[in-house]
Scaffold this motif. Structure first.
Motif, PDB file in Angstrom:
ATOM      1  N   GLU A 175       0.908  -1.034  -0.069  1.00  0.00           N
ATOM      2  CA  GLU A 175      -0.023   0.239   0.131  1.00  0.00           C
ATOM      3  C   GLU A 175       0.989   1.376   0.151  1.00  0.00           C
ATOM      4  OE1 GLU A 175      -3.131   2.380   2.772  1.00  0.00           O
ATOM      5  OE2 GLU A 175      -2.861   0.190   3.393  1.00  0.00           O
ATOM      6  N   ASN A 176       2.035   1.253   0.897  1.00  0.00           N
ATOM      7  CA  ASN A 176       2.796   2.258   1.065  1.00  0.00           C
ATOM      8  C   ASN A 176       3.308   2.717  -0.345  1.00  0.00           C
ATOM      9  OD1 ASN A 176       2.257   2.929   3.497  1.00  0.00           O
ATOM     10  ND2 ASN A 176       4.097   1.751   4.310  1.00  0.00           N
ATOM     11  N   SER A 177       3.953   1.588  -1.240  1.00  0.00           N
ATOM     12  CA  SER A 177       4.661   1.612  -2.543  1.00  0.00           C
ATOM     13  C   SER A 177       3.436   2.129  -3.588  1.00  0.00           C
ATOM     14  CB  SER A 177       4.904   0.028  -2.900  1.00  0.00           C
ATOM     15  OG  SER A 177       5.415   0.356  -4.263  1.00  0.00           O
ATOM     16  N   PHE A 178       2.181   1.834  -3.548  1.00  0.00           N
ATOM     17  CA  PHE A 178       0.897   2.263  -4.361  1.00  0.00           C
ATOM     18  C   PHE A 178       1.016   3.895  -3.974  1.00  0.00           C
ATOM     19  CE2 PHE A 178      -1.779  -1.144  -5.841  1.00  0.00           C
ATOM     20  CZ  PHE A 178      -0.569  -1.817  -6.145  1.00  0.00           C
ATOM     21  N   CYS A 179       1.012   4.246  -2.894  1.00  0.00           N
ATOM     22  CA  CYS A 179       0.663   5.598  -2.591  1.00  0.00           C
ATOM     23  C   CYS A 179       2.028   6.640  -2.715  1.00  0.00           C
ATOM     24  CB  CYS A 179       0.475   5.904  -1.120  1.00  0.00           C
ATOM     25  SG  CYS A 179      -1.124   4.895  -0.658  1.00  0.00           S
ATOM     26  N   GLN A 180       3.115   5.919  -3.082  1.00  0.00           N
ATOM     27  CA  GLN A 180       4.530   7.080  -3.223  1.00  0.00           C
ATOM     28  C   GLN A 180       4.359   7.288  -4.681  1.00  0.00           C
ATOM     29  OE1 GLN A 180       8.169   5.075  -2.825  1.00  0.00           O
ATOM     30  NE2 GLN A 180       7.729   3.466  -4.542  1.00  0.00           N
ATOM     31  N   ASN A 181       3.598   6.674  -5.530  1.00  0.00           N
ATOM     32  CA  ASN A 181       3.459   7.020  -6.895  1.00  0.00           C
ATOM     33  C   ASN A 181       2.660   8.373  -7.157  1.00  0.00           C
ATOM     34  OD1 ASN A 181       5.493   5.183  -7.635  1.00  0.00           O
ATOM     35  ND2 ASN A 181       3.666   3.568  -7.965  1.00  0.00           N
ATOM     36  N   LYS A 182       2.725   9.072  -8.331  1.00  0.00           N
ATOM     37  CA  LYS A 182       1.890  10.490  -8.654  1.00  0.00           C
ATOM     38  C   LYS A 182       0.606   9.765  -8.895  1.00  0.00           C
ATOM     39  CE  LYS A 182       3.251  13.750 -10.516  1.00  0.00           C
ATOM     40  NZ  LYS A 182       3.755  14.806 -11.646  1.00  0.00           N
ATOM     41  N   PRO A 183      -0.397  10.320  -8.322  1.00  0.00           N
ATOM     42  CA  PRO A 183      -1.787   9.572  -8.735  1.00  0.00           C
ATOM     43  C   PRO A 183      -2.311   9.553 -10.093  1.00  0.00           C
ATOM     44  CG  PRO A 183      -2.047  10.897  -6.544  1.00  0.00           C
ATOM     45  CD  PRO A 183      -0.607  11.238  -7.279  1.00  0.00           C
ATOM     46  N   ASP A 184      -1.863  10.645 -10.866  1.00  0.00           N
ATOM     47  CA  ASP A 184      -2.371  10.708 -12.228  1.00  0.00           C
ATOM     48  C   ASP A 184      -1.394   9.676 -13.025  1.00  0.00           C
ATOM     49  OD1 ASP A 184       0.130  12.063 -11.950  1.00  0.00           O
ATOM     50  OD2 ASP A 184      -0.368  13.393 -13.441  1.00  0.00           O
TER      51      ASP A 184
END
Length: 264
Positions: A175-184
């Motif tokens: 989850e932390n890995s997913f959230c570190q990427n720019k949302p767009d």
């Protein structure tokens, strides 16, 4: 452009040995291979990297048009392998990177000597006689959800992906890995990943191929792994009896054993 900086390339192991490349899945980065990649450093030159838009790659290099299909990511890999003058490469791709590796194998026959696909899915959407694991409506709904609330979607989907309630720390890391990427960028990559269809590329693969399939795996069910095996002429299917979609994180010892057996 320096492709090594663009893709945050790291090389370890033996420079006088064959090159083995580890490619991460959607929402992840090269750190996800930390339990597996070091086991090959004594016998191989080991390369890990981040897809553009992921991890510590050069985010400024992200082009929404180029990466509107998996071919854009495959071209990046071909580019840096050609800079290295690499031949007969062993490519290990998890999830969406398994399909990216397939495209590399098709686009540049001979560049990959062996292709190892961990939890591959050429098409997530059920279609006539093909079972991908999801109805089209499921994928449409998922994409709408992540567009409206990406962080909430990431929190919900990561325990499903890991499939190991006994290892909540793995789901939290993902989850932390997913959230570190720019949302767009993450939303765009998700659309490309989950709506793509690379079934037609599988029979074109000439490289010796290993398919590693977890059972059960909600994201890429066993039936999908069997389909991939049937479609790739020179392929072997190995089942890891461990739940989830990330055996390199949840069952690294089994993953290493299966890969080493295939390479031997």
């Amino acid at each position: 452009m320096d492709v090594f900086l663009r893709n945050n390339i790291k090389i370890t192991g033996r420079t006088d040995k064959p090159l083995i490349v580890f490619a991460h899945g959607y929402g992840c980065d090269q750190n996800m291979w930390r339990f597996v990649a070091p086991a090959f450093e004594d016998d191989f030159q080991v390369l890990t990297f981040d897809h553009v838009g992921s991890g510590k790659s050069d985010v400024s290099a992200y082009d929404f048009e180029k990466y509107d299909s998996l071919s854009g990511y495959a071209l990046d890999i071909i580019e840096f392998l050609e800079v290295l003058n690499a031949k007969e490469v062993i490519f290990i791709g998890h999830s969406v990177s398994a399909m990216i590796g397939a495209l590399v194998a098709v686009e540049r026959p001979g560049l990959l000597g062996k292709l190892i696909m961990v939890g591959p899915s050429p098409c997530y959407i059920n279609d006539a006689d093909y079972y991908g694991g999801f109805d089209k409506e499921d994928i449409v709904e998922m994409i709408e959800t992540l567009e409206q609330n990406y962080l909430g979607w990431a929190s919900h989907i990561t325990p499903v992906i890991t499939g190991r309630p006994d290892k909540p720390e793995i789901a939290e890391e993902l989850e932390n890995s997913f959230c570190q990427n720019k949302p767009d960028i993450a939303k765009h990559f998700a659309k490309v990943t989950f709506t793509g269809d690379n079934r037609g590329d599988l029979p074109k693969i000439k490289a010796s191929t290993l398919i590693i399939q977890c059972d059960p795996d909600i994201i890429a069910p066993k039936k999908v792994g069997e389909y991939v095996h049937e479609q790739i002429p020179n392929s072997v299917l190995k089942i890891i009896p461990s739940p989830g979609h990330c055996p390199h994180l949840t069952s690294p010892e089994q993953t290493i054993k299966v890969i080493k057996s295939f390479l031997a």
